[in-house]
Design an enzyme around this catalytic site. Structure first.
Site, PDB file in Angstrom:
ATOM      1  N   ASP A  12       5.678  -0.933  39.164  1.00 23.00           N
ATOM      2  CA  ASP A  12       7.244  -0.537  38.589  1.00 23.00           C
ATOM      3  C   ASP A  12       8.117  -1.575  39.451  1.00 23.00           C
ATOM      4  OD1 ASP A  12       6.921   0.755  40.978  1.00 23.00           O
ATOM      5  OD2 ASP A  12       7.769   2.549  39.946  1.00 23.00           O
ATOM      6  N   SER A  14      14.201   2.529  40.082  1.00 20.16           N
ATOM      7  CA  SER A  14      12.659   2.396  39.844  1.00 20.16           C
ATOM      8  C   SER A  14      12.517   1.641  38.523  1.00 20.16           C
ATOM      9  CB  SER A  14      12.202   3.692  39.849  1.00 20.16           C
ATOM     10  OG  SER A  14      10.902   3.665  39.714  1.00 20.16           O
ATOM     11  N   ASP A  49      10.326  -0.752  41.373  1.00 21.70           N
ATOM     12  CA  ASP A  49      10.602  -0.785  42.899  1.00 21.70           C
ATOM     13  C   ASP A  49       9.463  -0.762  43.849  1.00 21.70           C
ATOM     14  OD1 ASP A  49      10.076   1.969  41.839  1.00 21.70           O
ATOM     15  OD2 ASP A  49      11.015   2.598  43.640  1.00 21.70           O
ATOM     16  N   ASP A  76       6.824   0.956  44.077  1.00 21.84           N
ATOM     17  CA  ASP A  76       6.189   2.304  44.797  1.00 21.84           C
ATOM     18  C   ASP A  76       5.006   2.649  44.229  1.00 21.84           C
ATOM     19  OD1 ASP A  76       7.685   3.385  42.948  1.00 21.84           O
ATOM     20  OD2 ASP A  76       8.464   4.741  44.287  1.00 21.84           O
TER      21      ASP A  76
END
Length: 454
Positions: free
Chosen positions: A243, A99, A245, A247
């Site tokens: 961010d 992440s 990743d 999500d």
């Protein structure tokens, strides 16, 4: 290599430094353990742009196929694109990402079929125990025909699914600056936004897991400075930051001023309720703004408050049949997306709401941003329980004040509230306070901090 799995396996995922805390041989063990715990005969795997991600995800796949499981690799993807694949294919899934963490980290976010969460109470502790038991000897031999590995590109299907959930075809043209932070938003945004009435200004769309421009963590104000400057320079209608990743999404208005995730939660909740005839349950965690439950009730919905953490939100989404959920950390969950979180779908809702009327974003979100918040303030303490007890003693029994201990300690009065909760992984107490005006918020914030830091 010395493995400390208590540091590696977190509440909701696997995350640690590569190769110090984990490596490809351990990833292979996680693959074997994952399929044993889920009982899957087929799984789907994706990964982000970190240098270690392709090797780790392929090692995980080897661990799975050795136990007779067929693997579909979707390659480079955002975490919510992996959730899409898990939902659309009805398969358990594994996403290789850390992440927003720095480049030396990597991790695994795992889910059951239909993007159902795998956390400590839903399989992750069993996976950890298996990997620990196999560390010295390796996974036991499995008497089965090895599974297969196939590749499948899901980006176009993922984008089409999202665009089917939010209609942007008739909005007024908007100019939007997107900061992908060299993360997976640079991969997904061009396809999702293709053909929409959007003038896209890309920032840091080059996939680079070493994060050469800034950390891919928009929750830290230092990482959205470039976006805040660029939006007014471009005369853009808004800015969006993802961010690493992709999500989570963060929004800034036409002036470059941040829009609170609570205001975005309230805005999207009102749209989801309108889509459902003014009926439905909306989940929010206990440190989102008072604005969220207020707006939900005004729109005819039922707000439900949960502990902080995505496994709690997802569990409550499933239990209550909620249509939407939002967190202060800019995670947004949708019933129409298998109860999973997707920053991209939230971003499309913001674009649709802004483009469906003539005013600027600052004016649109003002009705959803009614209070003054402190933001999250962390304090290092020697005795979490002792400090919490001192705060409780200071407020207990006061007239007009209510206390609850759903997650840490929440103290509520007519014009303000605050929550103090311990970190699960560090010797910290986290304070969030909110009030109807700035002086009241500052007074309560400073009063509580004095007790925490005494």
């Amino acid at each position: 290599m010395t493995a400390d799995l208590s540091q590696l396996v977190k509440a909701y995922d696997v995350r640690g430094v590569v190769p110090d805390q984990w490596d490809e041989p351990m990833a292979e063990l996680f693959g074997a353990a994952f399929v044993q715990v889920t009982g899957a005969d087929a799984i789907v795997i994706g990964h982000d742009m970190r240098p270690s991600s392709p090797g780790l995800s392929r090692a995980f796949a080897r661990g799975a196929v050795a136990r007779g499981v067929d693997v579909t690799e979707i390659g480079l993807c955002s975490t919510d694109q992996l959730y899409y694949a898990s939902g659309a294919f009805d398969l358990p899934g594994a996403m290789f990402t850390a992440s927003h963490n720095p480049a030396q980290y990597n991790g695994i976010k795992m889910c059951r079929a239909g993007a159902a969460p795998v956390g400590q109470d839903t399989g992750l502790s069993e996976i950890r125990e298996l990997v620990e038991s196999w560390l010295d000897s390796g996974a036991p031999a499995f008497d089965a025909t090895p599974g297969t590995i196939t590749q499948r590109d899901t980006l176009e299907d993922y984008a089409a699914h999202l665009r089917a959930l939010v209609d942007l075809t008739s909005i007024r043209p908007l100019k939007v600056v997107v900061d992908a932070g060299n993360g997976m938003g640079g991969h997904t945004v061009p396809t999702v936004f293709a053909g929409l009435p959007l003038d896209l200004v890309p920032m840091y769309f080059e996939l680079d897991g070493t994060f050469p421009n800034h950390e891919a963590n928009p929750l830290d104000p230092a990482n959205i400075v470039d976006l805040q400057k660029r939006v007014p320079e471009e005369g853009a209608d808004l800015g969006i930051a993802f961010d690493g990743d992709a999500d989570r999404c963060f929004v800034v208005d036409q002036h470059g001023d941040p829009v609170s995730p609570s205001a975005i939660t309230a805005l999207v909740a009102s749209r989801e309720l309108a889509k459902n005839g003014g009926k439905g349950t909306v989940i929010h965690n206990l440190i989102t703004s008072w604005s969220v439950p207020e707006v939900v009730r005004e729109q005819g919905g039922t707000p439900v408050r949960t502990r902080v953490g995505h496994s709690f939100i997802k569990a409550e989404m499933a239990r209550s049949g909620a249509i939407f959920g939002g967190e202060h950390s800019a995670h947004y969950y949708f019933r129409d997306f298998w109860n999973a979180d997707t920053g991209m779908l939230a971003a499309l809702h913001v674009l649709a709401a802004l483009g469906g009327q003539d005013g600027p974003l600052s004016q649109l979100v003002a009705e959803y941003d009614r209070y003054v918040g402190s933001g999250e303030i962390n304090s290092t303490v020697d005795d979490q329980a002792g400090r919490l007890a001192a705060i409780k003693a200071a407020y207990q029994g006061r007239d007009g004040i209510a206390l609850d201990e759903l997650d840490g300690l929440t103290v509520t009065a007519a014009d303000w509230w605050f929550n103090v909760r311990p970190s699960n992984t560090e010797p910290l107490l986290r304070l969030n306070a909110e009030a109807r005006d700035e002086p009241t918020m500052a007074k309560i914030r400073d009063e509580v901090l004095a007790t925490i830091r005494a």
